[in-house]
Design an enzyme around this catalytic site. Structure first.
Site, PDB file in Angstrom:
ATOM      1  N   LYS A  80     -13.553 -22.074 -31.389  1.00  0.00           N
ATOM      2  CA  LYS A  80     -13.739 -21.081 -30.324  1.00  0.00           C
ATOM      3  C   LYS A  80     -13.042 -21.565 -29.059  1.00  0.00           C
ATOM      4  O   LYS A  80     -13.093 -22.757 -28.723  1.00  0.00           O
ATOM      5  CB  LYS A  80     -15.238 -20.889 -30.095  1.00  0.00           C
ATOM      6  CG  LYS A  80     -15.616 -19.822 -29.094  1.00  0.00           C
ATOM      7  CD  LYS A  80     -17.130 -19.680 -29.052  1.00  0.00           C
ATOM      8  CE  LYS A  80     -17.587 -18.622 -28.069  1.00  0.00           C
ATOM      9  NZ  LYS A  80     -19.070 -18.468 -28.082  1.00  0.00           N
ATOM     10  N   SER A 155     -20.609 -13.961 -28.696  1.00  0.00           N
ATOM     11  CA  SER A 155     -19.285 -14.117 -28.108  1.00  0.00           C
ATOM     12  C   SER A 155     -18.326 -14.928 -28.989  1.00  0.00           C
ATOM     13  O   SER A 155     -17.156 -15.071 -28.677  1.00  0.00           O
ATOM     14  CB  SER A 155     -19.411 -14.806 -26.735  1.00  0.00           C
ATOM     15  OG  SER A 155     -19.960 -16.123 -26.897  1.00  0.00           O
ATOM     16  N   SER A 179     -24.859 -16.080 -30.021  1.00  0.00           N
ATOM     17  CA  SER A 179     -23.403 -15.936 -30.166  1.00  0.00           C
ATOM     18  C   SER A 179     -22.798 -16.590 -31.393  1.00  0.00           C
ATOM     19  O   SER A 179     -21.600 -16.446 -31.637  1.00  0.00           O
ATOM     20  CB  SER A 179     -22.703 -16.467 -28.906  1.00  0.00           C
ATOM     21  OG  SER A 179     -22.959 -15.615 -27.816  1.00  0.00           O
TER      22      SER A 179
END
Length: 294
Positions: A80, A155, A179
């Site tokens: 990420k 996210s 997330s």
């Protein structure tokens, strides 16, 4: 040989050992899928193809020489885009960080690299990991590979989409309020929010010090167990890191669920009028299966 994207992390390790597949071949396959699908899915912000192939070649040579660094050796993964990566843009998907190139890796990234894993690049997120995908954000959000008209959750949106699309077996995510678990649910993958302090947050852009967790998204439970094993461990430079031994997360995978207790939010499932009927039916079926298994 099965389609490479269908192989688990454990399967890749076995194939590397018996010579039926090499880390370079697995990495090329992952990069080819990224090249083919990323235009529509936008799962990766940054792809480090040359670096990935160099690391895969190094892993291949090490394995041939009898040096096995563990189950992630030669296995491609994504991170990420809030995880620091040495020499690689870490933008947090923000126009405030167009040229932020960290000098060192996040602790969890470094542990994976020390175990011979192959970093493919950085996965899309929402600016500073502050919520779910939205068309109103500065960058077009990642899309759900099962239906590009749908979002992949947030996210850790790019991480969920990348794993579901077979671009990588595992991708690092972060979970402050869902997330990791959200994208896993939206994309039909496995996501683990580890116990607080189990995985160091050092080198990961913070959102909430007391709620941030780092963990993997993967295609199977076994893949997540192997990934977490490689990431977990005490970090004296993270004040919240737990100085306790790392368990063998793969040890009980075949023990079944008999005797375990599993909780669920009954009023949401049974009474909330906004609950999707298809989701409600699927959850009830899953609960019945678990009960039948003990």
């Amino acid at each position: 040989m099965s389609d490479i994207k269908e192989l688990s992390i454990a399967d890749l390790g076995k194939a590397y050992c018996d010579g039926s597949l090499s880390p370079v071949e697995a990495t090329r396959d992952a990069l080819d899928r990224i090249s083919e699908l990323n235009g529509a899915l936008r799962a990766f912000n940054t792809v480090t193809a040359d670096l990935a192939l160099a690391r895969a070649k190094k892993a291949e040579e090490e394995l041939k020489a009898g040096s096995d660094l563990g189950p992630m050796h030669g296995v491609p993964f994504g991170a990420k885009d809030i995880y620091d990566t040495a020499g690689i843009l870490t933008s947090c998907q923000s126009k405030l960080r167009p040229d932020v190139i960290p000098e060192s890796n996040a602790h969890s990234v470094q542990k994976l690299l020390d175990g011979g894993a192959v970093l493919l690049g950085k996965c899309a997120t929402i600016e500073f990991a502050t919520g779910g995908p939205s068309e109103e954000t500065l960058f077009p959000p990642a899309r759900n590979p099962w239906n590009i008209e749908h979002v992949p959750g947030g996210s850790s949106s790019g991480s969920g989409a990348a794993v579901a699309a077979g671009m990588t077996r595992m991708a690092l995510g972060s979970d402050t309020g869902g997330s990791i678990r959200g994208p896993a649910a939206y994309c039909g993958t496995i996501g683990i929010k580890p116990t607080y302090g189990r995985v160091s947050r050092r080198g990961v852009f913070p959102l909430s010090f007391t709620m941030d967790h780092c963990g993997p998204l993967s295609w199977t439970v076994e893949d997540s167990a192997i990934s977490l094993q490689a990431m977990a461990g005490f970090d004296p430079l993270d004040p919240a890191s737990a100085d306790v031994p790392v368990s063998d997360y793969s040890a009980g995978l075949k023990d079944g669920v008999k005797g375990l207790k599993i909780g669920y939010v009954a009023n949401w499932l049974d009474e909330d009028e906004h609950t999707n009927l298809e989701i409600r039916a699927a959850l009830k079926e899953a609960l019945d299966t678990l009960r039948a298994d003990g």
